[in-house]
Each structure stands twice: as C-alpha cells, then as structure tokens.
Scaffold this motif. Structure first.
Motif, PDB file in Angstrom:
ATOM      1  N   GLY A   1       0.846  -1.183   0.000  1.00 54.17           N
ATOM      2  CA  GLY A   1       0.000   0.000   0.000  1.00 54.17           C
ATOM      3  C   GLY A   1       0.881   1.231   0.000  1.00 54.17           C
ATOM      4  O   GLY A   1       2.088   1.144   0.237  1.00 54.17           O
ATOM      5  N   PHE A   2       0.288   2.381  -0.272  1.00 52.32           N
ATOM      6  CA  PHE A   2       1.062   3.617  -0.373  1.00 52.32           C
ATOM      7  C   PHE A   2       0.184   4.749   0.155  1.00 52.32           C
ATOM      8  O   PHE A   2      -0.816   5.118  -0.461  1.00 52.32           O
ATOM      9  N   THR A   3       0.528   5.281   1.324  1.00 54.72           N
ATOM     10  CA  THR A   3      -0.262   6.321   1.964  1.00 54.72           C
ATOM     11  C   THR A   3       0.593   7.556   2.229  1.00 54.72           C
ATOM     12  O   THR A   3       1.749   7.426   2.632  1.00 54.72           O
ATOM     13  N   ILE A   4       0.000   8.727   1.986  1.00 52.42           N
ATOM     14  CA  ILE A   4       0.689   9.978   2.349  1.00 52.42           C
ATOM     15  C   ILE A   4      -0.118  10.650   3.448  1.00 52.42           C
ATOM     16  O   ILE A   4      -1.320  10.879   3.284  1.00 52.42           O
ATOM     17  N   VAL A   5       0.514  10.946   4.571  1.00 56.75           N
ATOM     18  CA  VAL A   5      -0.169  11.643   5.660  1.00 56.75           C
ATOM     19  C   VAL A   5       0.585  12.933   5.992  1.00 56.75           C
ATOM     20  O   VAL A   5       1.721  13.121   5.584  1.00 56.75           O
ATOM     21  N   GLY A   6      -0.083  13.820   6.732  1.00 57.70           N
ATOM     22  CA  GLY A   6       0.542  15.076   7.129  1.00 57.70           C
ATOM     23  C   GLY A   6       0.024  16.259   6.341  1.00 57.70           C
ATOM     24  O   GLY A   6       0.796  16.991   5.745  1.00 57.70           O
ATOM     25  N   LEU A   7      -1.302  16.447   6.340  1.00 58.25           N
ATOM     26  CA  LEU A   7      -1.956  17.581   5.693  1.00 58.25           C
ATOM     27  C   LEU A   7      -1.529  17.798   4.240  1.00 58.25           C
ATOM     28  O   LEU A   7      -1.176  18.905   3.846  1.00 58.25           O
ATOM     29  N   ALA A   8      -1.538  16.719   3.487  1.00 58.30           N
ATOM     30  CA  ALA A   8      -1.260  16.843   2.056  1.00 58.30           C
ATOM     31  C   ALA A   8      -2.576  17.119   1.341  1.00 58.30           C
ATOM     32  O   ALA A   8      -3.582  16.481   1.632  1.00 58.30           O
ATOM     33  N   ASN A  67       5.124  10.380   5.775  1.00 58.61           N
ATOM     34  CA  ASN A  67       4.644  11.453   6.648  1.00 58.61           C
ATOM     35  C   ASN A  67       5.389  12.731   6.281  1.00 58.61           C
ATOM     36  O   ASN A  67       6.602  12.753   6.172  1.00 58.61           O
ATOM     37  N   LEU A  68       4.621  13.802   6.072  1.00 57.93           N
ATOM     38  CA  LEU A  68       5.217  15.088   5.740  1.00 57.93           C
ATOM     39  C   LEU A  68       5.184  15.950   6.997  1.00 57.93           C
ATOM     40  O   LEU A  68       4.120  16.317   7.478  1.00 57.93           O
ATOM     41  N   ALA A  69       6.377  16.261   7.531  1.00 58.64           N
ATOM     42  CA  ALA A  69       6.448  17.028   8.778  1.00 58.64           C
ATOM     43  C   ALA A  69       7.008  18.427   8.494  1.00 58.64           C
ATOM     44  O   ALA A  69       7.846  18.576   7.615  1.00 58.64           O
ATOM     45  N   PRO A  70       6.557  19.463   9.211  1.00 56.64           N
ATOM     46  CA  PRO A  70       5.611  19.427  10.317  1.00 56.64           C
ATOM     47  C   PRO A  70       4.178  19.123   9.863  1.00 56.64           C
ATOM     48  O   PRO A  70       3.756  19.557   8.792  1.00 56.64           O
ATOM     49  N   ALA A  71       3.460  18.386  10.698  1.00 58.01           N
ATOM     50  CA  ALA A  71       2.154  17.869  10.296  1.00 58.01           C
ATOM     51  C   ALA A  71       1.079  18.951  10.235  1.00 58.01           C
ATOM     52  O   ALA A  71       0.079  18.790   9.549  1.00 58.01           O
TER      53      ALA A  71
END
Ligand SMILES: [Zn+2]
Length: 523
Positions: free
Chosen positions: A33-40, A70-74
C-alpha cells in the motif's frame, strides 16, 4: 523483517515563502500500500501515481510493501509537486535500492511518470528555506540557475530520478554520454501561468510612437511620479504601442528590490529565471483574466498579477472590458500597496505596490469623438454605460486622463525624429530620485495630507491659481490633492523647487478628459 525509515529534506511553497519539509518514508512489511499523511492536499495525493511510475520507469523496483509517507511538520498544509523527488528517493532509500551518503542532501522537484525531473514554481524561496544544515540541494536542470539565486547551499541539477539517486550518495550525477531517445507525449515544459504576450514581447522604443505629444508627455509624468494613467482613444492610435515602451522607461531595480521581484517571479512559476530581475515588472493581463488570477490565491496561494506587478506597472488594455469584480479588487491594493488574501482559514498578505496604467476606447465601437463623426454608431446611453464600467472609486485613483486622437498622416511625416526612450528614461530617473530624497521618501503619487503640503511649496501666484482651479472644478479635497501631486511631479521634471502656475495648469489639463467623461456620466 523490520521496516526501514528514511528521512529526506525537501521544501514546499506557500505564497511567497518556502517551508522546510521533512519527508519521512516508512517502508514496512505487510500488505502492499502507499499512503501519504501530514496535511497533504488532494493534488499532492496524485503524487503517488507520479512517484510509482517514475520509480518503475527509472529502472528501479517499486517495493511491494506497506509504504507510509509522513510530511512534517504535520500542522502545515502542503500542496504542489515539489516533494515528488524527495518522496521517490525516500522510497528508494527505505527499500535499500539506494544508499545514502554522509552529507545532508535536500531534493526539490516534480517527477513525470517517465522519471524526468520537472521544474516547479518557487525554487528561489524554497531553496532559501533549506539553508539550515543542508549541504546540497538537488533540483531539476531547468532551474539550476534560478536555485542559485537564493544563495546558501550548493545546487546540483539532475534531469532524471536515476541521476538524483546518484546525487543522494553525495556524488555528482554522471551523464549518460549517449542520450537515450525519449518519447514525449505532448506536454513539454510547465506553462508559466496565463500567456501574457505583451510582457514577453520585445520592448519598443519611444521613438516609434509618432505624434501623440500629449500622451507621451502624460506617460513621462505618470512614470516619474508613479501616478495612475488612463489613455482613451479609438483603436489604432497607438495606445498599446505607447504602453509597451514602459519597461524601457523605468529605472532598474536596486539589489533588494531585484531580489524581492525575483522571489515573486519564482513563486509565480515564471521562467526561465537565470538572474536577478533588475527590470521593473510590467504586467499586461488580458481583460478576460479571473479574479483569482488578478488578486492571487488558489491552493498554494499563488501570487496574482497585482503582486507580480509589485514595484512596477500593471497595464490594463481595454479597461472597460474587464470584469467589474476584477476592477473593484484593485481599489484596496492601489490605496495600501498590498493585498490580503484569505483562504481556508489562513490569511496572507502579498505586496502589491503597482502603478496602474490603463487604456480604453471612448465607446463600445471605439470611434466616438473621432473624425469623421459618422463612424460611431453608439447612442448616448450606450456610451454612458460603457464609461460607467470604470467605477468612481477606481477613477479616483487615476491622476492623469489623456485622450489620444487620430493622428493625421501629415503629422506622421512632419517634424524630425521624436525623442527616444533613453532620453526620456533619464529624466524620469532624475525626477524619481528627487521625489524619493524628500522626507516622505515616496513617489509623488503616494504623498498624502501633510507630507503633500510639505512637498508642494506653492509660489504666491500658484496658490492663487490652485484656489481658482479648485473652485472651477468644485473639486473635493481629494481632487485638489490629486492635482497637487501631479503638479509636483511636473515641477520635478522641470527641475523646479516650488510648484508654479504652469505646473498646476498642465496638471489640470490632464484632468480635463476625466471632467468630460464625468460630464457624460452626469447627463
Ligand atoms: Zn461608438
């Protein structure tokens, strides 16, 4: 078998600011699976497809694992495609197809499905946001020079994801000596916003404008003082040609202003940008422009035309054809020199210190008031409705109104060569320097109240004349101030310390076209 966490520095663009983003990629065993998180934002979710395609087509394997990015800062909303390259490298590092070197390297770029690295808007502010602790920034080859303008870390240009993978080891990418044939499917370079033919076209010299002494003079005054100018006249009298000479008449920007203009051009996705923008901006959007394109906005808070014209000129040809909302949007920026954009609960302020120069026909068909009279078929109400499209508040911000008549062929061949841009630009530069050296430190168009009175010492005769002019026009305080500001600029161009009667008379003449237009509205 345990998962691997890779961390790749990158940046995203928000308005005119670059923001440092830490791209954390977790490649773990489990259901693929492929998930992007962090207010994208939703556009960023499409990055998954680009990254997947690019990895495969660059000759790597897309790992059949559970991939979480995960793209930080979230708490920072991210958009745009600048993170593609960092995400792809994070996956390659996390799946141990590429090994990291010891130096901290950041990556900025959009990927095509084929694995090419594409240019993204805002490289200058994004690289500027990457200075802390980053030794090297990898960008697409098309924006290497633009990225270097930010100063700071070393810049490495790559054409493909495979080259970027070389750079991650701290090596300079080796170029394949034999270029592989590449099939492109339409879509080449990213287009830089709406096509603006006028801004890109070569700048004509003022000597090309024949006749039209009043309009030439008005343009010189307008540029010397930063005054709003409206040219009216039938099609073919040279309104657009005259406006196109403007970039050659404005003084170059100093270092600080040039950097500010370059950051705006970069954030707006203009390209190519190879050096600091020394030339004052000249923007000429088409009259079909949308509110958002004029003011700025969109998911990534892209600067609009009024910000792209900051420290320069916004030229609106066919002023009466613009949407009412679009014209109304200019009022506040013209007054304050900035624009406030609210979007998704976030409020951003962009600079918008532009000078408004506009042109329009006198009536819907364009020929009212020109000879022979019979050519105009518009009736009085139609002409009035046309004039009304430029609303009162906007009129208040235009100091110079200049009719441009048809020029007879005799006057086109008469007299010698008209003055060229170099001579006129020199006078404009001197007058602007004189204005900026006054205590207020602004161009005359921005003088108000006390600062204006201090700047305009009137001779006795001139004071008397000002009262006469004000009474004749029944001018409001505001109208009198506009008259004084223009007279101050005329005196500056004539190297006169005090404002004289002749300066006031000439300033009043440049208002007469408006008075006639206002008369048409009242009747
Ligand atoms: Zn007409």
């Amino acid at each position: 078998m345990r998962g691997v966490l890779a961390v790749v520095p990158s940046a995203t663009l928000l308005g005119l600011d670059g923001r440092f983003i830490r791209v954390e990629v977790d490649v773990a065993p489990g259901l693929p699976g492929f998930t992007i998180v962090g207010l994208a934002d939703t556009a960023l979710q499409e990055a998954r497809e680009r990254v997947r395609g690019a990895i495969r087509n660059a000759g790597f394997t897309f790992p059949p694992r559970r991939i979480t990015i995960n793209l930080a800062p979230a708490d920072l909303r991210k958009g745009g495609a600048s993170l593609d390259l960092a995400m792809a490298l994070g996956i390659l590092l996390g799946s141990e197809q590429v090994r990291a070197g010891s130096l901290p390297v950041a990556f900025l770029g959009e990927l095509s499905l084929g694995g090419d690295v594409r240019r993204v808007p805002g490289v200058v502010p994004m690289v500027a946001a990457l200075t802390a602790g980053i030794a090297r920034v990898v960008v697409g080859t098309a924006v290497v020079e633009e990225a270097r303008l930010a100063g700071g870390p070393a810049i490495v240009g790559v054409g493909t994801l495979a080259e970027a993978a070389e750079a991650v080891r701290g090596r300079r990418p080796r170029r394949n000596p034999v270029a592989m044939p590449r099939v492109t499917m339409g879509e080449g370079e990213v287009a830089a916003g709406p096509a603006i033919a006028l801004a890109e076209a070569a700048v004509p010299d003022l000597a090309e404008v024949r006749g039209q002494h009043g309009a030439r003079r008005a343009l010189e005054i307008a540029l010397a003082g930063g005054h709003g100018l409206l040219l009216t006249g039938p099609p073919g009298v040279g309104k657009t040609l005259l406006a196109r000479t403007i970039p050659g008449l404005l003084p170059p920007l100093d270092d600080r202003s040039a950097l500010a203009a370059t950051i705006i051009a970069s954030a707006a996705g203009e390209g190519p940008i190879r050096e600091l923008r020394r030339r004052a901006p000249f923007r000429a959007p088409h009259h079909t422009i949308s509110y958002a394109a004029m003011v700025g906005g969109g998911p990534n808070l892209t600067p609009g035309e009024i910000t792209r014209a900051d420290q320069g000129v916004l030229f609106l040809d066919e002023l009466a054809e613009f949407d009412r909302d679009v014209l109304e949007s200019l009022r506040q920026p013209l007054e304050e020199g900035r624009v406030v954009i609210a979007r998704a609960g976030r409020v951003t302020t962009f600079p918008a210190r532009f000078q408004l120069i506009a042109a329009m026909n006198p009536c819907p068909c364009g020929y009212a008031g020109s000879l022979p009279e019979s050519t105009c078929r518009c009736n009085a109400p139609a002409i009035e409705r046309y004039a009304r499209r430029v609303s009162g508040p906007l009129r208040d911000r235009i100091d110079l109104w200049v009719p441009m008549p048809r020029v007879s062929s005799a006057s086109l061949v008469a007299v010698g060569e008209p003055e060229g841009s170099v001579e006129v630009a020199a006078r404009i530069a001197v007058a602007r320097a004189v204005a900026l050296a006054r205590p207020a430190g602004v161009l005359n168009a921005r003088l108000r109240g006390r600062a204006l009175r201090h700047a305009c010492r009137l001779s006795g005769a001139a004071a008397h004349r000002l009262i006469g002019l004000a009474e004749a026009e029944a001018a409001s305080g505001r109208g009198t101030e506009r008259l004084l500001r223009v007279a101050r600029t005329i005196a500056d161009l004539g190297d006169r310390d005090a404002v004289e009667t002749e300066d006031l008379d000439e300033a009043a003449w440049f208002r007469s076209a408006e008075a006639r237009s206002a008369g048409a509205l009242a009747s």
